[in-house]
Design an enzyme around this catalytic site. Structure first.
Site, PDB file in Angstrom:
ATOM      1  N   LYS A  68      66.679  12.037   7.043  1.00  0.00           N
ATOM      2  CA  LYS A  68      67.049  11.712   5.668  1.00  0.00           C
ATOM      3  C   LYS A  68      67.889  10.434   5.604  1.00  0.00           C
ATOM      4  CE  LYS A  68      66.875  16.540   4.175  1.00  0.00           C
ATOM      5  NZ  LYS A  68      67.649  17.708   3.738  1.00  0.00           N
TER       6      LYS A  68
ATOM      7  N   SER B  22      67.242  21.179  -0.381  1.00  0.00           N
ATOM      8  CA  SER B  22      67.957  19.930  -0.157  1.00  0.00           C
ATOM      9  C   SER B  22      68.299  19.193  -1.443  1.00  0.00           C
ATOM     10  CB  SER B  22      67.125  18.997   0.746  1.00  0.00           C
ATOM     11  OG  SER B  22      66.896  19.578   1.996  1.00  0.00           O
TER      12      SER B  22
END
Length: 779
Positions: free
Chosen positions: A726, A683
């Site tokens: 997120k 990520s």
């Protein structure tokens, strides 16, 4: 004759006795082992062999103080001493007269006391009539006592009858009878002989009643035992006769009962045949053999299983919707899936139950939603925790060849709720383990496969049990540790976490009323505004769920309870102004991710098992030889992402306006703070590349921008998972603009509407798009 006494003050060494009493005219022996007691004994032998004996109130105390032994004791004469093994001394003493401690003279090297000694005297005046009467009563009672108590010597009655002194009579009888320690001390402390005899008569009558009662109970028990022995003997005779005749009436009757229960249980054909076969075996073996007990237990399990017993589903969709809304705020995906199941069940009652896996961080309500599902369906609820389970027998049970074998926990729990269609929750399925005892995850494959669980076979039962009607629900924090074949059999529903607004509603509707009820307060007595709850959420908790929020609310209510009880307050109001009084200084400040645009500092977004987190990536350039240093507990994937980002930068130096020879002249240090926490995952590729470009070009990164995505060597931005978590982490950190991979556009629907309104989302396809939106040019 009349009995009276005179007093005399003496100073004598003393021994406190443990668990025994000495009376005047009593000759008794005991062992002495304590140092002080031995010293006292030696001191008395040096002088006139006279010593004072009293009794400890608590026999377990080794070194008693002045308050821990009785005042009244007996002045005694040491007649004999004998050394024993282990430094102990056996002493033979004779009680002389009663005495009372006036004061403790000395404690070392032995106890020395000043006492008042009571010397009884006799004259030629005849005994009063009432004293004579009580002496006769006591002698008669003692004679009766000796008659029923066979442990008293035969010559005791004769020796007692010869005593004509009331004082000596009471003391001698006490030496023969069993009395409690308190009663003996009571008799020792009564100085008047007549009153002492009255008390002794009462105690004798009580003891006689107790002994008679003991004898009555003893005779009754002996009679019952004799009856049992008689019945046993007759049964053995009957058994022998039946064996001679080739019959076994008792076992036959038991087998008939089992056969009736087997028919009543309505088992499937295979299970019924198995049960009847075992019942037939029971007929042929001795009923007292161990094998018979094993067969009985097995038949009991088969009969008690709910082969054909089920609860009726509540198919009212409106009721189910109300229950789910009443118990939980949000979680729309889960609620919708349950309502779909009920709707399809009405159209097709034979539809197989789904296998749902609720995946999400701790505290978001995975376990409690399973309970609500059971309540909305009107089914029984079973919860089985799989955390740390490493024995396959927990799932499938033990084979009957093992001693103490039982079915697995699945069959055991279904038998307990007496329904074949409960809601069965497997909690923490991602925390299964395995060792030499087997692999529980593999054993669960049969349970959680709709095509196989209709014929689930427990090792103990050795016959199939239909689990197709059971609604299985599993929970997990992450799917990464669940074996792929097991994961493939489940329908995943992600519970990502809650926004601050959702947490506010949950706190107001569920957590606050629940905590008030648990702590015995009412909403009238305790008030907390929405703004206060929001303050707690933002500054005192940092979580995807609401478990810590509930703890903080509980902490505030407990502190308020002290004010209600101690200060007699009628009501308490908690506001933003006095919140620190209850919870202390705020622990988190989300609005300070980065205060200014900085060169070489980029904000990334990461997913963890407890929700989303912001990830700050720092890059420093130093004169050197082109070395690259990566720090911050990075995993292999993140290290490779950093290498890929650097390769992209070197391949596009012209476009990025970066010096060509930088990799020969500059050392690059990439650091991810909070180095004690391991970090890994695909990520942070574009975040690290952005931070490096910023450091090389001197262009700062926008403080209000956070990003997530993986980078390829050619600069493509690849999709990632955990978008909702997120984005929520970015929202908590005060970020206003989030860069997401273009292929993650489909995940935008999962982002709450109120979050979308307050944040800008840019979907990027290439690294050029990332730099365009992340770098602050012109500064």
């Amino acid at each position: 004759m009349t009995v009276s006494y005179s007093t005399e003050v003496k100073t004598l060494p003393m021994i406190p006795l443990r668990g025994m009493h000495v009376f005047p005219n009593m000759v008794v022996h005991f062992d002495v082992g304590r140092e002080k007691s031995i010293n006292a004994l030696e001191e008395s032998m040096v002088k006139d062999s006279i010593i004072f004996l009293t009794t400890q109130k608590d026999a377990n105390i080794d070194d008693p103080t002045e308050d821990e032994y009785y005042e009244i004791g007996v002045v005694s004469r040491v007649k004999q001493m004998l050394k024993m093994p282990g430094d102990n001394i056996r002493v033979l003493v004779e009680g002389i007269t009663r005495g009372r401690i006036i004061s403790l003279v000395d404690e070392e090297p032995y106890l020395k006391v000043e006492i008042e000694e009571y010397n009884y005297m006799e004259d030629d005046i005849e005994i009063e009539d009432k004293t004579d009467a009580i002496m006769r009563l006591v002698k008669e009672s003692f004679e009766e006592y000796c008659t029923i108590n066979t442990k008293i010597p035969d010559d005791a009655i004769m020796s007692i009858n010869e005593i004509n002194e009331p004082n000596r009579l009471s003391d001698m009888i006490v030496s023969y009878i069993f009395l409690k320690s308190a009663d003996k001390q009571d008799l020792l402390e009564i100085l008047n002989p007549y009153e002492r005899l009255e008390r002794l008569e009462i105690l004798l009558r009580q003891e006689i009643k107790v002994i008679e009662l003991e004898e009555s109970i003893n005779q009754r028990v002996r009679k019952q035992i004799n009856q049992f022995q008689k019945e046993y003997y007759l049964k053995e005779q009957m058994k022998a006769i039946q064996q001679e005749l080739g019959e076994d009436y008792d076992t036959g009757s038991e087998v008939d009962e089992y056969m009736a229960k087997i028919r009543k249980a309505k088992m499937p054909k295979e299970a019924r045949e198995k049960a009847e076969k075992e019942a037939g075996r029971l007929m042929k073996i001795n009923s007292s053999s161990p094998e018979a007990g094993v067969i009985r237990t097995y038949l009991d399990w088969l009969i008690e299983l709910p082969w054909n017993k089920s609860t009726k589903d509540n198919k009212d969709i409106a009721f189910a919707r109300n229950v789910l809304e009443e118990d939980h705020y949000g979680l729309e995906d889960v609620k919708e899936r349950i309502l779909e199941f009920l709707a399809v069940r009405q159209l097709n009652p034979k539809m197989k139950s789904p296998i749902i896996c609720l995946v999400g961080p701790p505290g978001v309500g995975k376990t409690s939603i399973a309970k609500s599902i059971a309540r909305s369906l009107g089914r029984k609820f079973i919860r089985m925790s799989l955390g740390g389970v490493r024995d396959e027998a927990e799932i499938r049970g033990h084979r009957r060849t093992y001693i103490g074998a039982i079915p697995g926990r699945i069959i055991s729990n279904i038998s307990k709720v007496k329904s074949n269609n409960p809601v069965f929750l497997f909690d923490e399925i991602d925390k299964l383990a395995s060792d030499f005892r087997g692999d529980p995850a593999s054993a669960l494959l049969e349970v959680l496969d709709p095509e196989q669980n209709g014929t689930f076979t427990d090792h103990y039962l050795e016959t199939a049990f239909d689990l197709s009607s059971v609604m299985f629900i599993t929970t997990a924090n992450t799917t990464s540790t669940i074996p792929r074949p097991l994961l493939d059999r489940m329908e995943l529903i992600e519970i990502s976490g809650y926004t601050d607004q959702e947490k506010l509603q949950i706190g107001k509707r569920y957590l606050l009323p629940k905590q008030l009820e648990e702590h015995g307060l009412t909403s009238d007595a305790f008030r907390m505004s929405d703004n206060t709850l929001t303050e707690i959420i933002q500054k005192y908790t940092r979580e995807s769920g609401v478990r810590n929020l509930e703890r903080q609310i509980g902490s505030i209510i407990r502190k308020s309870a002290v004010q209600f009880v101690e200060k007699k307050k009628k009501s308490v109001t908690v506001s933003k102004t006095n919140l620190e009084k209850y919870l202390g200084i705020p622990r988190y400040r989300y609005d300070e991710a980065n205060k200014t645009h900085q060169v070489g500092l980029a904000t990334g977004l990461a997913w963890t098992a407890v929700g989303g987190e912001t990830l700050f990536i720092e890059v420093n350039l130093m004169n050197g030889e082109g070395k690259i240093q990566l720090t911050g507990q990075l995993g292999d994937v993140m290290k490779e992402s950093a290498q890929a980002g650097l390769s992209y930068i070197r391949a596009h130096l012209d476009k990025l306006d970066i010096e060509e020879e930088f990799y020969k002249k500059k050392d690059i240090h990439i650091h991810v703070p909070e180095g004690a926490i391991p970090k890994d995952g695909p990520s942070a590729g574009i975040t690290m590349a952005t931070a490096v470009v910023s450091a090389l070009t001197g262009i700062p990164v926008n403080k209000n921008v956070a990003m997530t995505g993986e980078i390829t060597l050619r600069g493509r931005v690849l999709p990632i998972g955990g978008v909702k978590e997120k984005v929520l982490a970015a929202k908590r950190a005060g970020i206003t603009k989030v860069l997401l991979p273009m292929d993650n556009q489909k995940d935008a629907d999962k982002i709450p509407v109120n979050v979308k309104k307050t944040m800008e989302f840019v979907f990027v396809e290439k690294m050029e798009d990332v730099l365009e939106n992340a770098l602050v040019k012109g500064e």
